[in-house]
Design a protein around this motif. Structure first.
Motif, PDB file in Angstrom:
ATOM      1  N   THR A  11       0.820  -1.216   0.000  1.00 39.54           N
ATOM      2  CA  THR A  11       0.000   0.000   0.000  1.00 39.54           C
ATOM      3  C   THR A  11       0.854   1.267   0.000  1.00 39.54           C
ATOM      4  OG1 THR A  11      -0.150  -0.068   2.398  1.00 39.54           O
ATOM      5  CG2 THR A  11      -1.979  -1.048   1.162  1.00 39.54           C
ATOM      6  N   CYS A  12       2.116   1.171   0.441  1.00 36.54           N
ATOM      7  CA  CYS A  12       2.944   2.382   0.420  1.00 36.54           C
ATOM      8  C   CYS A  12       4.196   2.181  -0.420  1.00 36.54           C
ATOM      9  CB  CYS A  12       3.281   2.851   1.829  1.00 36.54           C
ATOM     10  SG  CYS A  12       3.962   1.566   2.869  1.00 36.54           S
ATOM     11  N   MET A  13       3.991   1.473  -1.538  1.00 38.03           N
ATOM     12  CA  MET A  13       5.108   1.231  -2.456  1.00 38.03           C
ATOM     13  C   MET A  13       5.442   2.507  -3.218  1.00 38.03           C
ATOM     14  SD  MET A  13       5.935  -2.203  -2.723  1.00 38.03           S
ATOM     15  CE  MET A  13       6.065  -2.799  -4.383  1.00 38.03           C
ATOM     16  N   ILE A  14       6.729   2.734  -3.390  1.00 38.07           N
ATOM     17  CA  ILE A  14       7.189   3.866  -4.193  1.00 38.07           C
ATOM     18  C   ILE A  14       7.219   3.424  -5.657  1.00 38.07           C
ATOM     19  CG2 ILE A  14       9.225   5.303  -4.687  1.00 38.07           C
ATOM     20  CD1 ILE A  14       9.907   5.057  -1.687  1.00 38.07           C
ATOM     21  N   ASN A  15       6.828   4.314  -6.556  1.00 37.97           N
ATOM     22  CA  ASN A  15       6.954   4.034  -7.991  1.00 37.97           C
ATOM     23  C   ASN A  15       8.418   4.235  -8.385  1.00 37.97           C
ATOM     24  OD1 ASN A  15       7.056   4.054 -10.763  1.00 37.97           O
ATOM     25  ND2 ASN A  15       5.185   5.275 -11.020  1.00 37.97           N
ATOM     26  N   LEU A  16       9.159   3.126  -8.423  1.00 35.24           N
ATOM     27  CA  LEU A  16      10.614   3.216  -8.632  1.00 35.24           C
ATOM     28  C   LEU A  16      10.948   3.763 -10.018  1.00 35.24           C
ATOM     29  CD1 LEU A  16      11.691  -0.170  -6.994  1.00 35.24           C
ATOM     30  CD2 LEU A  16      11.889   2.117  -6.015  1.00 35.24           C
ATOM     31  N   GLU A  17      10.186   3.341 -11.033  1.00 36.29           N
ATOM     32  CA  GLU A  17      10.461   3.801 -12.415  1.00 36.29           C
ATOM     33  C   GLU A  17      10.461   5.327 -12.496  1.00 36.29           C
ATOM     34  OE1 GLU A  17       8.465   1.205 -11.851  1.00 36.29           O
ATOM     35  OE2 GLU A  17       8.759  -0.328 -13.406  1.00 36.29           O
ATOM     36  N   SER A  18       9.556   5.946 -11.698  1.00 33.30           N
ATOM     37  CA  SER A  18       9.434   7.407 -11.795  1.00 33.30           C
ATOM     38  C   SER A  18      10.680   8.115 -11.258  1.00 33.30           C
ATOM     39  CB  SER A  18       8.193   7.887 -11.034  1.00 33.30           C
ATOM     40  OG  SER A  18       8.407   7.753  -9.642  1.00 33.30           O
ATOM     41  N   ALA A  45      13.276   4.105  -1.173  1.00 34.22           N
ATOM     42  CA  ALA A  45      13.197   3.527  -2.518  1.00 34.22           C
ATOM     43  C   ALA A  45      14.264   2.444  -2.696  1.00 34.22           C
ATOM     44  CB  ALA A  45      13.377   4.621  -3.569  1.00 34.22           C
ATOM     45  N   GLN A  48      13.261  -0.662  -0.831  1.00 33.01           N
ATOM     46  CA  GLN A  48      12.183  -1.367  -1.543  1.00 33.01           C
ATOM     47  C   GLN A  48      12.750  -2.170  -2.718  1.00 33.01           C
ATOM     48  OE1 GLN A  48       8.592   0.968  -2.528  1.00 33.01           O
ATOM     49  NE2 GLN A  48       8.716   0.085  -4.576  1.00 33.01           N
ATOM     50  N   GLN A  52      12.828  -6.308  -3.182  1.00 35.78           N
ATOM     51  CA  GLN A  52      12.263  -7.030  -4.325  1.00 35.78           C
ATOM     52  C   GLN A  52      13.318  -7.909  -4.992  1.00 35.78           C
ATOM     53  OE1 GLN A  52       9.789  -3.214  -5.549  1.00 35.78           O
ATOM     54  NE2 GLN A  52       9.219  -4.920  -6.840  1.00 35.78           N
ATOM     55  N   MET A 181      12.407  -2.989 -12.696  1.00 41.14           N
ATOM     56  CA  MET A 181      11.882  -1.866 -13.501  1.00 41.14           C
ATOM     57  C   MET A 181      12.077  -2.163 -14.980  1.00 41.14           C
ATOM     58  SD  MET A 181      13.462   1.244 -11.288  1.00 41.14           S
ATOM     59  CE  MET A 181      14.894   0.350 -10.749  1.00 41.14           C
TER      60      MET A 181
END
Ligand code: AMP
Length: 183
Positions: A11-18, A45, A48, A52, A181
């Motif tokens: 629920t609080c994942m950072i959008n790494l690609e961004s 980040a 995270q 993964q 990513m």
């Protein structure tokens, strides 16, 4: 001591690609360079991403991590530490002391050689090959060649970033290929 891989809360994942920036024409004209330094500068980040990648390496059954010079060291060391696995650096030619094995490869930009120290991989090692980015797959293949020269097996190939259009993963056939990513 709890050596389990840290779990992350979706629920609080950072959008790494961004966070990854694309630098045109670096280091050569025509190359769209993916800069991962904003991820390194963001502890949440980075954690995270390492969570993964560590999950993926763990699932492959690896008992040793090889990181590819130089950005593969950043991710490889963190994953090895997280999973309590040994880390072995695959370095550019002439950087490692003692007897080495060497393999040449061509990059999206230029040619290079990688080396491993003789004795750094044993026949009972199932090796996770870790690098920052998968482009054509040539670097990871050179690492695989070195691991095999030393009698080890590959459990898989693990990248923070994959440039999907270059289809590098189709050359990596001796284990699972994972990337967090995709661009
Ligand atoms: P390859 O051997 O073609 O899969 O290239 C992967 C290696 O080259 C990795 O170690 C990357 O650090 C580097 N690399 C290749 N292309 C790029 C790119 N567009 N942006 C950043 N690094 C790259």
């Amino acid at each position: 001591m709890n050596l389990a891989v840290q779990s992350f809360n979706p629920t609080c994942m950072i959008n790494l690609e961004s966070l990854v920036t694309t630098i045109p024409d670096f280091p050569k004209p025509g190359i769209q360079f993916k800069d991962i330094t904003p991820i390194l500068a963001n502890p949440q980040a980075f954690s995270q991403l390492i969570d993964q990648m560590s999950q993926q390496v763990k699932l492959s059954g690896a008992n040793l991590v090889v990181g590819l010079e130089s950005r593969g060291f950043i991710f490889g060391v963190a994953i090895a530490e997280r999973l309590a696995l040994p880390f072995v650096p695959a370095r550019k030619a002439g950087k490692l002391p003692g007897a080495t094995v060497k393999a040449d490869y061509s990059l999206e930009y230029g040619t290079q050689s990688l080396e491993l120290q003789i004795g750094s991989i044993k026949p009972d090692n199932k090796v996770a090959i870790v690098d920052d980015l998968l482009a054509t797959g040539g670097t990871a293949l050179a690492a695989e060649k070195l691991i095999k020269m030393l009698g080890g097996k590959v459990s898989g190939y693990f990248f923070a970033i994959e440039l999907v259009a270059l289809e590098g993963r189709k050359h990596l056939t001796n284990g699972i290929t994972e990337s967090v990513m995709k661009f």
